[in-house]
Design an enzyme around this catalytic site. Structure first.
Site, PDB file in Angstrom:
ATOM      1  N   HIS A  27      -4.490   1.066  -6.006  1.00 33.79           N
ATOM      2  CA  HIS A  27      -5.065   0.614  -4.735  1.00 33.79           C
ATOM      3  C   HIS A  27      -4.241  -0.533  -4.159  1.00 33.79           C
ATOM      4  O   HIS A  27      -3.944  -0.576  -2.960  1.00 33.79           O
ATOM      5  CB  HIS A  27      -6.508   0.133  -4.940  1.00 33.79           C
TER       6      HIS A  27
ATOM      7  N   GLU B 101      -9.304   6.995  -2.255  1.00 40.46           N
ATOM      8  CA  GLU B 101      -9.689   7.203  -3.647  1.00 40.46           C
ATOM      9  C   GLU B 101      -8.872   8.325  -4.281  1.00 40.46           C
ATOM     10  O   GLU B 101      -8.439   8.219  -5.426  1.00 40.46           O
ATOM     11  CB  GLU B 101     -11.185   7.519  -3.737  1.00 40.46           C
TER      12      GLU B 101
ATOM     13  N   HIS C 185      -5.894   2.887 -11.747  1.00 39.52           N
ATOM     14  CA  HIS C 185      -6.462   3.266 -10.445  1.00 39.52           C
ATOM     15  C   HIS C 185      -6.558   2.042  -9.535  1.00 39.52           C
ATOM     16  O   HIS C 185      -6.190   2.112  -8.350  1.00 39.52           O
ATOM     17  CB  HIS C 185      -7.852   3.881 -10.670  1.00 39.52           C
ATOM     18  N   GLU C 186      -7.031   0.931 -10.064  1.00 39.51           N
ATOM     19  CA  GLU C 186      -7.167  -0.275  -9.251  1.00 39.51           C
ATOM     20  C   GLU C 186      -5.804  -0.854  -8.878  1.00 39.51           C
ATOM     21  O   GLU C 186      -5.608  -1.331  -7.747  1.00 39.51           O
ATOM     22  CB  GLU C 186      -8.003  -1.324  -9.993  1.00 39.51           C
TER      23      GLU C 186
END
Length: 291
Positions: A148, A223, A144-145
């Site tokens: 980003h 997100e 997930h990071e």
């Protein structure tokens, strides 16, 4: 207390630099005896609005390390740290990114990514998250990071923040000028009066609140995109869904205010319009609907 002092000192330093620059360029003299120079006002507001956002972005890695006490893993000291570095390396390769710095910090379950560009980024994970999740769930959070970073979310949010900052300042001062002019219509006083100053303060508060709704909307959307990006990097929706469910049973957070929007999970406002993160249930539902 350390975080508060660091936040205040950093912001004061940024404002001093920008104020000096505005004075050097002469664009802080937008109020003249003949009225307001709106072109100069726009230049001043753009300098302060975008300048503050981009200086914060350029300093984001350093500030994040200072404020969380994060330690960059340069030489892994144990098997967990070795696994973290190797996992982020694998995810970065899949995302076609340069290797980010990998850091760990002591705190409640959370993780974040920050940095000025895709080639100058940081992925940090807390001890609480490492202890409370399975390796597959931690890998999903790391994905997930990394997503980003791949999406350029830090720069995108900085640009959005710069735009809204600029227009909040510009509109507040324009409204203040017109209100003050109306109040002093029959007065011989030159220059702005108390009406200008009071109106600008009130408008900046009101418009700032409205602007935060716009910024938080884009924060929530990123997100959802990062969750989908993590699922794509993992090759399955299940690990990210499981990680979000695990977060729902924890008490995440523990990040400084300036990093709230960067965490895997953030504080949810009583009014969803002001939340930097969507509810976990909505994020899970979005992943379940993804094919």
């Amino acid at each position: 207390m350390k975080r508060i002092i660091l936040f205040l000192v950093t912001n004061l330093a940024v404002m001093l630099v920008l104020s000096f620059t505005a004075s050097l360029l002469g664009i802080n003299r937008y109020l003249t005896a003949n009225g307001m120079n709106f072109g100069m006002l726009l230049a001043f507001c753009a300098l302060i609005g975008f300048g503050g956002s981009f200086i914060s972005l350029l300093m984001s890695k350093t500030i994040a390390k200072w404020s969380t006490g994060a330690r960059v893993i340069e030489q892994p000291q144990n098997s967990t740290e070795l696994w973290l570095v190797n996992t982020v390396q694998s995810l970065a390769t899949r995302a076609r990114l340069p290797m980010p710095e990998v850091a760990v910090y002591d705190g409640p379950p959370n993780a974040f990514a920050t940095g000025a560009s895709k080639s100058n980024s940081l992925v940090a994970v807390s001890s609480g998250l490492l202890q409370g999740m399975t390796k597959e769930e931690v890998e999903a959070v790391l994905a997930h990071e990394v997503a980003h970073i791949a999406n350029g979310d830090m720069v995108t949010l900085t640009l959005i923040q710069g735009v809204v900052n600029t227009f909040v300042m510009f509109i507040a001062r324009a409204v203040g000028y017109f209100v003050d002019s109306a109040l002093r219509r029959n007065s011989e006083q030159s220059g702005p009066g108390i009406g200008y100053m009071v109106t600008v303060i009130v408008c900046e508060i009101v418009f700032g609140i409205l602007a935060s709704v716009i910024v938080m909307y884009f924060s929530r959307q990123r997100e959802f995109r990062a969750d989908a990006g993590a699922a794509a990097l993992m090759g399955s929706n299940a690990p990210m869904i499981n990680a979000l469910r695990r977060l729902g049973g924890m008490q995440p957070d523990g990040l400084p205010q300036n990093l709230q929007a960067s965490g895997i999970s953030g504080r949810e406002s009583w009014l969803g319009l002001f939340s930097s993160h969507p509810p976990l249930a909505s994020r899970i539902a979005a992943l379940q609907a993804r094919r």
